[in-house]
Motif scaffolding. Structure first.
Motif, PDB file in Angstrom:
ATOM      1  N   MET A  94       0.849  -1.187   0.000  1.00 45.65           N
ATOM      2  CA  MET A  94       0.000   0.000   0.000  1.00 45.65           C
ATOM      3  C   MET A  94       0.891   1.244   0.000  1.00 45.65           C
ATOM      4  SD  MET A  94      -3.117  -0.987  -0.068  1.00 45.65           S
ATOM      5  CE  MET A  94      -3.955   0.503   0.447  1.00 45.65           C
ATOM      6  N   GLY A  95       0.510   2.253  -0.733  1.00 43.58           N
ATOM      7  CA  GLY A  95       1.337   3.446  -0.850  1.00 43.58           C
ATOM      8  C   GLY A  95       2.198   3.348  -2.094  1.00 43.58           C
ATOM      9  N   LEU A  96       2.903   2.245  -2.229  1.00 47.92           N
ATOM     10  CA  LEU A  96       3.706   2.039  -3.435  1.00 47.92           C
ATOM     11  C   LEU A  96       2.824   1.850  -4.659  1.00 47.92           C
ATOM     12  CD1 LEU A  96       6.385  -0.304  -1.858  1.00 47.92           C
ATOM     13  CD2 LEU A  96       6.845   1.925  -2.885  1.00 47.92           C
ATOM     14  N   ASN A  97       1.676   1.163  -4.482  1.00 47.35           N
ATOM     15  CA  ASN A  97       0.757   1.013  -5.617  1.00 47.35           C
ATOM     16  C   ASN A  97       0.114   2.353  -5.987  1.00 47.35           C
ATOM     17  OD1 ASN A  97      -0.866   1.128  -3.345  1.00 47.35           O
ATOM     18  ND2 ASN A  97      -1.778  -0.897  -3.640  1.00 47.35           N
ATOM     19  N   ALA A  98      -0.160   3.169  -4.969  1.00 42.34           N
ATOM     20  CA  ALA A  98      -0.732   4.491  -5.237  1.00 42.34           C
ATOM     21  C   ALA A  98       0.283   5.397  -5.934  1.00 42.34           C
ATOM     22  CB  ALA A  98      -1.192   5.130  -3.927  1.00 42.34           C
ATOM     23  N   TYR A  99       1.526   5.313  -5.515  1.00 40.59           N
ATOM     24  CA  TYR A  99       2.592   6.090  -6.168  1.00 40.59           C
ATOM     25  C   TYR A  99       2.718   5.679  -7.631  1.00 40.59           C
ATOM     26  CZ  TYR A  99       7.335   7.771  -7.151  1.00 40.59           C
ATOM     27  OH  TYR A  99       8.431   8.389  -7.709  1.00 40.59           O
ATOM     28  N   PHE A 100       2.684   4.383  -7.875  1.00 43.49           N
ATOM     29  CA  PHE A 100       2.751   3.813  -9.221  1.00 43.49           C
ATOM     30  C   PHE A 100       1.634   4.384 -10.096  1.00 43.49           C
ATOM     31  CE2 PHE A 100       1.627   0.744 -12.424  1.00 43.49           C
ATOM     32  CZ  PHE A 100       2.776   0.055 -12.773  1.00 43.49           C
TER      33      PHE A 100
END
Length: 448
Positions: A94-100
């Protein structure tokens, strides 16, 4: 006589599990480990609904991403089980997918294929620093306040995404953001969903996030005009995302900055999570150094680039694994149980496809709220530590970019320490990171 083959098979299975996971040595049993694995799975199973929903906003097909999410969670958790024998499960972070999705693809305009290439390269970098021992030097060189700021800033970034998906906030030409239309059925359901997840969590219900997503989705068919697509079917084809990454595209100028941010977040997220869960399970020596920690980090980095090959954003260790540890999980059998359960999720693709963004928004916002508690760990008496941390955390949501928050934070940290006569407190790795980001801003003017 007829029962002997069955008894022999049962004993053989037990002996195999004992040899693989050393259950007696860790003071645990098969039953305890299986229960711990089920508990961990229930606390993190929401990712099979949330991750496809977020990456769909990057233009990725939901079905294949759902399959990739289940497969990499199963593969990563199993590698963790067999390589490190730790009760830690992995899945797309979570967070990394949003950044992506929202920064790299929507904000910077790169293709999702190039973004997957950036994930792949960051995973290789992570593996390289783990194998060479540089990981310890980098982690030791980053101030604790900046590591805290990364967590808090990602939490705030998730919060604004969740509020937008829920319809609670909307764009405004005058004030940038404003209150959305609270009479919309989807917004009402999202607000009720957040109250539900908070109440269930306060009452220690393990599957609070998963139960909330499924409940809001069920209500959406009745009150918000959502289309029911079924529950169970054969898994969709993985072909649209399998090996679709664009590595040459990831090595262009703009995405080098993205790779650095992904690498830093992955490094601190994985290291912090693994050490926290291992400490709670009593598996980490007081020195903090452990061969099993190194093997666990290698499993984590391998899962990152394996996930990019399958078609998902960065995979990482899940702090929700602590729930399984609380149930007595002490070995890799806990993680192996999680892996098997994620494989079983492959047959629920139609249900995942029916989950609207506002059904996952309550879970996102709840996770964001929990991430803000890290603020209490800051030394509020030292302004040269607090100010850069706050800059990092605040710039992320207000510029809609984790990368910008990291950049502003490191530059501010180096500048404040240098201008207050405390430059010796800044480790070389901080100067290097700050310089890289400063050069990037001078060249680009800050525009994507």
């Amino acid at each position: 006589m007829d029962t002997k083959p069955g008894l022999a098979a049962g004993a053989s299975s037990k002996n195999l599990l004992e040899r693989l996971f050393k259950l007696e040595e860790h003071g645990t049993t098969i039953r305890t480990e299986l229960l711990a694995g089920l508990t961990t799975f229930l606390t993190m199973a929401y990712i099979v609904f949330v991750n496809p929903s977020i990456l769909a906003d990057a233009g990725m097909p939901k079905g294949p991403v759902f399959v990739a999410t289940c497969l990499i969670a199963a593969l990563g958790s199993m590698v963790m089980a067999l390589a490190a024998n730790w009760p830690v499960a992995l899945a797309p972070g979570m967070g990394l997918n949003a950044y992506f999705a929202y920064v790299v693809v929507q904000g910077m305009g790169y293709s999702w294929q190039a973004a997957l290439g950036a994930v792949f390269v960051s995973g290789l970098c992570f593996l390289a620093v783990t194998l060479t021992g540089l990981r310890g030097i980098i982690v030791a060189g980053i101030p604790r306040s900046m590591r805290i700021a990364l967590t808090v800033g990602i939490g705030l970034f998730l919060a604004i995404i969740a509020l937008k998906n829920a319809g609670v906030v909307a764009a405004s030409p005058a004030t940038f953001v404003t209150l959305g239309d609270l009479r919309q059925p989807s917004t009402v359901l999202a607000v009720l969903g957040f109250l539900m997840v908070a109440v269930l969590s306060a009452r220690k219900v393990r599957a609070a996030l998963l139960a909330t997503i499924l409940t809001v989705t069920g209500l959406s068919f009745v009150f918000a005009g959502n289309a029911f697509q079924g529950v169970v079917s054969a898994p969709p084809s993985l072909a649209p995302t399998l090996l679709a990454l664009d590595i040459p595209g990831a090595l262009t100028g703009g995405l080098l900055n993205v790779i650095l941010v992904l690498f830093l977040v992955e490094l601190f997220d994985a290291t912090g999570t693994l050490m926290a869960v291992a400490s709670r399970a009593g598996l980490l020596p007081e020195s903090g150094r452990s061969p099993r920690l190194d093997r666990a980090l290698m499993a984590d980095s391998a899962a990152i680039f394996a996930g990019s090959l399958l078609g998902t954003s960065s995979t990482t260790a899940y702090l929700e694994s602590a729930a399984g540890v609380e149930e007595g999980g002490r070995t890799g059998l806990t993680a192996a149980t999680v892996a098997v359960l994620f494989l079983g999720c492959l047959f629920f693709a139609p249900l995942a496809g029916s989950v609207p963004a506002y059904a996952t928004a309550p879970a996102l916002f709840y996770v964001a709220c929990l991430m803000l508690r890290e603020l209490t760990a800051l030394d509020w008496e030292d302004l040269t530590e607090v100010i850069p941390a706050c800059v990092t955390a605040l710039v992320m949501p207000f510029t809609y970019s984790i990368a910008n928050g990291v950049a502003f934070g490191f530059i501010t940290y180096a500048a404040l320490k240098g201008l207050t006569g405390r430059a010796r407190e800044v480790k070389p790795v901080v100067w290097v990171i700050a310089a890289i980001f400063l050069i990037k801003f001078v060249e680009s003017g800050g525009a994507h």
